[in-house]
Design an enzyme around this catalytic site. Sequence first.
Site, PDB file in Angstrom:
ATOM      1  N   ARG A  95       7.673  -4.849  10.003  1.00 41.08           N
ATOM      2  CA  ARG A  95       8.449  -4.274   8.916  1.00 41.08           C
ATOM      3  C   ARG A  95       7.733  -4.668   7.638  1.00 41.08           C
ATOM      4  O   ARG A  95       7.190  -5.779   7.546  1.00 41.08           O
ATOM      5  CB  ARG A  95       9.872  -4.826   8.923  1.00 41.08           C
ATOM      6  CG  ARG A  95      10.731  -4.272  10.059  1.00 41.08           C
ATOM      7  CD  ARG A  95      12.196  -4.544   9.798  1.00 41.08           C
ATOM      8  NE  ARG A  95      12.444  -5.921   9.401  1.00 41.08           N
ATOM      9  CZ  ARG A  95      12.576  -6.937  10.244  1.00 41.08           C
ATOM     10  NH1 ARG A  95      12.507  -6.722  11.535  1.00 41.08           N
ATOM     11  NH2 ARG A  95      12.792  -8.156   9.808  1.00 41.08           N
ATOM     12  N   CYS A 127      -9.443 -22.821 -20.620  1.00 39.76           N
ATOM     13  CA  CYS A 127      -9.719 -21.464 -20.120  1.00 39.76           C
ATOM     14  C   CYS A 127     -10.597 -20.695 -21.117  1.00 39.76           C
ATOM     15  O   CYS A 127     -10.217 -20.501 -22.267  1.00 39.76           O
ATOM     16  CB  CYS A 127      -8.411 -20.710 -19.886  1.00 39.76           C
ATOM     17  SG  CYS A 127      -8.665 -18.959 -19.532  1.00 39.76           S
ATOM     18  N   HIS A 153      -7.982 -10.494 -15.855  1.00 38.59           N
ATOM     19  CA  HIS A 153      -9.173  -9.769 -16.312  1.00 38.59           C
ATOM     20  C   HIS A 153      -9.585  -8.713 -15.293  1.00 38.59           C
ATOM     21  O   HIS A 153      -9.168  -8.755 -14.146  1.00 38.59           O
ATOM     22  CB  HIS A 153     -10.331 -10.744 -16.567  1.00 38.59           C
ATOM     23  CG  HIS A 153     -10.822 -11.435 -15.334  1.00 38.59           C
ATOM     24  ND1 HIS A 153     -10.157 -12.483 -14.746  1.00 38.59           N
ATOM     25  CD2 HIS A 153     -11.918 -11.225 -14.565  1.00 38.59           C
ATOM     26  CE1 HIS A 153     -10.820 -12.891 -13.672  1.00 38.59           C
ATOM     27  NE2 HIS A 153     -11.893 -12.143 -13.537  1.00 38.59           N
ATOM     28  N   HIS A 174      -7.057  18.619 -11.950  1.00 42.75           N
ATOM     29  CA  HIS A 174      -8.372  18.419 -11.348  1.00 42.75           C
ATOM     30  C   HIS A 174      -9.346  17.818 -12.361  1.00 42.75           C
ATOM     31  O   HIS A 174      -9.531  18.347 -13.444  1.00 42.75           O
ATOM     32  CB  HIS A 174      -8.944  19.730 -10.806  1.00 42.75           C
ATOM     33  CG  HIS A 174     -10.303  19.515 -10.240  1.00 42.75           C
ATOM     34  ND1 HIS A 174     -10.501  18.977  -8.988  1.00 42.75           N
ATOM     35  CD2 HIS A 174     -11.536  19.673 -10.789  1.00 42.75           C
ATOM     36  CE1 HIS A 174     -11.805  18.835  -8.788  1.00 42.75           C
ATOM     37  NE2 HIS A 174     -12.457  19.252  -9.863  1.00 42.75           N
ATOM     38  N   GLU A 188     -12.957  -4.972  13.024  1.00 47.64           N
ATOM     39  CA  GLU A 188     -13.245  -4.208  11.815  1.00 47.64           C
ATOM     40  C   GLU A 188     -14.727  -4.323  11.449  1.00 47.64           C
ATOM     41  O   GLU A 188     -15.384  -3.339  11.110  1.00 47.64           O
ATOM     42  CB  GLU A 188     -12.385  -4.695  10.642  1.00 47.64           C
ATOM     43  CG  GLU A 188     -10.929  -4.255  10.703  1.00 47.64           C
ATOM     44  CD  GLU A 188     -10.047  -5.132  11.582  1.00 47.64           C
ATOM     45  OE1 GLU A 188     -10.568  -6.108  12.186  1.00 47.64           O
ATOM     46  OE2 GLU A 188      -8.845  -4.843  11.691  1.00 47.64           O
TER      47      GLU A 188
HETATM   48 ZN   LIG Z   1      -6.582 -18.259 -20.245  1.00 49.05          ZN
HETATM   49 ZN   LIG Z   2      -9.258  18.311  -7.492  1.00 47.49          ZN
END
Ligand SMILES: [Zn+2]
Ligand SMILES: [Zn+2]
Length: 336
Positions: free
Chosen positions: A23, A43, A161, A235, A304
């Site tokens: 689920r 930072c 970012h 489009h 995979e």
């Molecule tokens: Zn920061």
């Molecule tokens: Zn398109």
Amino acid sequence: MPELRQNFFTKEWVIIATERAKRPEELATHRAAQSTPQFVESCPFCPGNESKTPPEVMRMGEPWEVRVIPNKFAALSSEVQPTRGLQHLRRRIQGFGFHEVIIDTPDHSQCMALMSDEHVGKVLIAYKQRYNTLSADHRVNHITIFKNHGLDAGASLQHGHSQLIATPVIPSQVRQRLHEALRHYDDAGECMFCHMVEREVEEQTRVVLKNEHFVAMEEFASATPFATHVFPLRHMASFGDITETEIMSLARMLRVLLAKIYVGLENPDLNFTIRSGPAEYAGARHFHWYVSVIPRLTRVAGFELGSGMFINTVLPEAAAEFLRQVSIDKAAAAGE
Ligand SMILES: [Zn+2]
Ligand SMILES: [Zn+2]
């Protein structure tokens, strides 16, 4: 019963393994809520630390609301030329390219799911401007704009970012898909994406959100749970052609979609990427750009890697139904 489904575009087969069906809510991350401060002294992306990053190439607002800087640890360099070499079967190109970081916000604690629509719009405007500026460089053949949110999605810094990498080659995965789209155009005389979007909007079962300009939907042959694509209804082959009105419309949809994933699946790590035709495809009738949002809820394992084929344990229709029903807070819902 399990079912194999083929992606109309990549032609990859996916196993939708209903025997192991989960689920949607079972995939929620259940991660302990952390409180993130709005400012972190160390930072490099926080305001006041601008000198710790390479000189910016673009800023929006004063004081800044979005900043674009060259990546300090760039994968490619604009200082070299894309000179090609071939020796026996070994082909190489000097590592030319651009690798930029878009700092989404000055607020260290913010992520796109929780921002205002208006601010997400500003980030998208920065994407478009850098996309168009770098596309004009004739040495650039392809541009990928992407976001890594969370450690498992490859984010090395917590401060919100996005990144842009411009390469001197068209990746073969992209080239193959462009060929596929062209083949369909030649056979059917129509854009395969326009056709698919029209049908999906009619059928509704895989549609998560729709507004005047965009639709967000689960893929019919989704390789991973909750892989959601956002298509412009008009489009358009190149992201660089998006109008200002469409940018605000996309900002609203992207933010609501990310908020639904944030609330419903408890802030999973995720990637999103803008899949656009190369700049010279502007005006091309056979290709159609889109945003691909991939929550990182499962791990890629041996099958995979060995086959290129994925096993998805969540029915795309169930994922769409689940996301449609997730209610986000009032402020966020205002964008719907
Ligand atoms: Zn920061
Ligand atoms: Zn398109």
